[in-house]
Design an enzyme around this catalytic site. Structure first.
Site, PDB file in Angstrom:
ATOM      1  N   HIS A 154       0.915  -1.247   0.121  1.00  0.00           N
ATOM      2  CA  HIS A 154      -0.063  -0.110  -0.062  1.00  0.00           C
ATOM      3  C   HIS A 154       0.796   1.082  -0.233  1.00  0.00           C
ATOM      4  CE1 HIS A 154      -3.851   1.797  -0.005  1.00  0.00           C
ATOM      5  NE2 HIS A 154      -4.485   0.852   0.597  1.00  0.00           N
ATOM      6  N   SER A 155       2.088   1.237   0.235  1.00  0.00           N
ATOM      7  CA  SER A 155       3.067   2.408   0.451  1.00  0.00           C
ATOM      8  C   SER A 155       3.200   2.740  -1.220  1.00  0.00           C
ATOM      9  CB  SER A 155       4.381   1.962   0.952  1.00  0.00           C
ATOM     10  OG  SER A 155       4.881   1.147   0.512  1.00  0.00           O
TER      11      SER A 155
END
Length: 498
Positions: A154-155
């Site tokens: 998700h980063s």
């Protein structure tokens, strides 16, 4: 405040000067131990997947994206702490995983895929390379002839940006040169008169006051959730540590045409119908659970406690997302000067309340959903929470922001989203897609519900902590059956009107 970062991985010592792009504080949140999230997308195909063709296609397109071709840089003083991105040469062979499996002796290919995805979600990503991978399973299931599982940290970006990036690598099956077409919301015509009456000004002021009032109420609820307000402890709510518990992923393909039928008869949106049938399904499921707890055999009897508080904390992207056509063109060119990548995580949050009750008229679930979403449309909750998060990150630091984010998520019950997909059949490097199913892992919810539309299908994806929800397939059944009941009631309503 001290924090336990992810365990450091042995890498070459890198100085801060080598960082090409610093890690934003918002992105750092997704590398905190209790918020270490990955996006998982299961994709079904009509044909067996040619691995070499996929690798060549990725080399020609997606690996040109700077974030997809970047790896983390770690702080030399704290080797377990990521501080930025640095471009690296991508070897797609390290990102395409083809497990050596004996498909012939498999009892249930569908269950195998679900178990594979569940096990994958528990496997830490290799932080020494770009944070994405594709698992290819040339296995025939009920809904597809082969499966690909995309896993992206998700980063790298918010959910909408990542799904848009994946879709930009696809083309219409009917026109191999055209990117997919996504449905657009029909916007009502705005008054274009050059002059406004006193009544127009009054309506404008009323609208502005309503917007400010809804925002004030929503922000107060947000602050209360940080300080003391928790959802009711039910058979759906996890406890501390649920983010690390093994998750079970199940999915069910529903008819998008049925959802559109209800939408048109009730004069609502697809989001209203999706939220409505979810409320109905959760009500049926919880009533059964409370019935079992009481030893009551009458499932039709109302066993639900009064005043149940169940909310979803929904991340909202407040940054404009690149169009599919622009992403596709940027990835196809080798001229770096033509690339204007806008990427990252710019996320606010909204709380979406779920009204849990047994209703005689199934359409009441749709009506309450419409009222709930209507209020959220007239609120600046997502923007205000995003601004507040940025202020906290800047002045109080990452540790405080992570603690607040975790508390907000753990004090609510579930994650919920509805993603819009292409309206026509698309192909991924020449492989026609039959369905899309997206979800997320690593956040502190025992239940996550995602809807993903594609052609005439709506895929329902449920991820659960099985210590809390041991029977996710039953929950799938309850939501699917609720759609059938709502559809039947809507058809009766239409006949009655005629």
């Amino acid at each position: 405040m001290e924090h336990q970062w992810l365990k450091p991985i042995s890498t070459t010592r890198t100085s801060k000067q080598e960082v090409e792009e610093p890690l934003s504080l918002a992105t750092c949140l997704f590398h905190m131990p209790r918020l270490n999230c990955c996006i998982v997308a299961v994709t079904g195909f009509n044909t067996a997947i040619n691995v070499d063709v996929v690798k060549e296609g990725l080399n020609q397109t997606v690996v040109k994206h700077p974030r997809i071709s970047s790896k983390l840089v770690f702080d030399p003083k704290n080797p377990g702490r990521p501080i930025g991105w640095i471009r690296t040469k991508v070897d797609v062979n390290n990102h395409i995983i083809v497990p050596n499996l004996d498909y012939s002796n498999m009892d249930s290919p569908d269950e195998f895929v679900k178990d594979y995805v569940s096990n994958l979600a528990q496997t830490p990503m290799d932080l020494t390379k770009p944070l994405w991978e594709i698992h290819i399973l040339n296995i025939k299931t009920k809904d597809a002839n082969s499966i690909a599982v995309f896993r992206i940290h998700h980063s790298i970006g918010d959910g909408i940006s990542i799904i848009s990036l994946i879709l930009s690598c696809t083309r219409k099956t009917s026109d191999p040169n055209a990117v997919p077409t996504l449905p657009t919301e029909n916007k009502k015509l705005v008054n274009t008169r050059s002059s406004f009456s006193l009544w127009d000004y009054f309506l404008w002021l009323l609208f502005a006051f309503n917007m400010l009032w809804n925002t004030f109420i929503d922000v107060c609820m947000f602050l209360a959730t940080i300080v003391f307000l928790k959802d009711t402890k039910t058979h759906l709510k996890g406890s501390s540590g649920t983010e690390k518990a093994p998750k079970k992923f199940v999915y069910r393909i529903l008819s998008l045409d049925d959802i559109k039928l209800v939408k048109n008869i009730m004069n609502v949106t697809i989001n209203d119908v999706v939220l409505g049938i979810t409320q109905a399904g959760l009500s049926r499921y919880l009533n059964r659970k409370y019935c079992e707890s009481k030893g009551d055999e009458g499932v039709q009897k109302n066993n639900l406690p009064k005043h149940i508080c169940i909310r979803s904390s929904i991340p909202i992207n407040v940054r404009p997302t690149s169009k599919l056509q622009d992403l596709a063109e940027q990835m196809e060119t080798d001229d770096p000067n033509t690339k204007k990548w806008e990427w990252g995580n710019a996320i606010g949050h909204i709380f979406l309340p779920f009204h849990i009750a047994l209703r005689e008229d199934p359409l009441d679930y749709i009506r309450s959903a419409k009222a709930t979403i209507g209020k959220k449309k007239h609120s600046l909750e997502a923007i205000v929470t995003y601004i507040c998060a940025e202020i906290v990150l800047k002045f109080l630091g990452l540790g405080v922001a992570a603690a607040i984010t975790y508390r907000v998520l753990s004090n609510t019950t579930l994650g919920f989203s509805n993603m819009v997909g292409p309206m026509e059949e698309i192909s991924f490097y020449g492989h026609p897609i039959t369905f899309l199913a997206t979800s997320v892992s690593g956040h502190p919810h025992a239940l996550t519900i995602h809807f993903q539309s594609y052609m005439d299908k709506m895929t329902l994806v449920i991820a659960v902590d099985q210590n809390v929800i041991p029977d996710p397939q039953q929950l799938c059944d309850d939501i699917a059956e609720s759609l059938g009941l709502v559809k039947k009631a809507a058809q009766k309503k239409k006949i009655f009107k005629i």
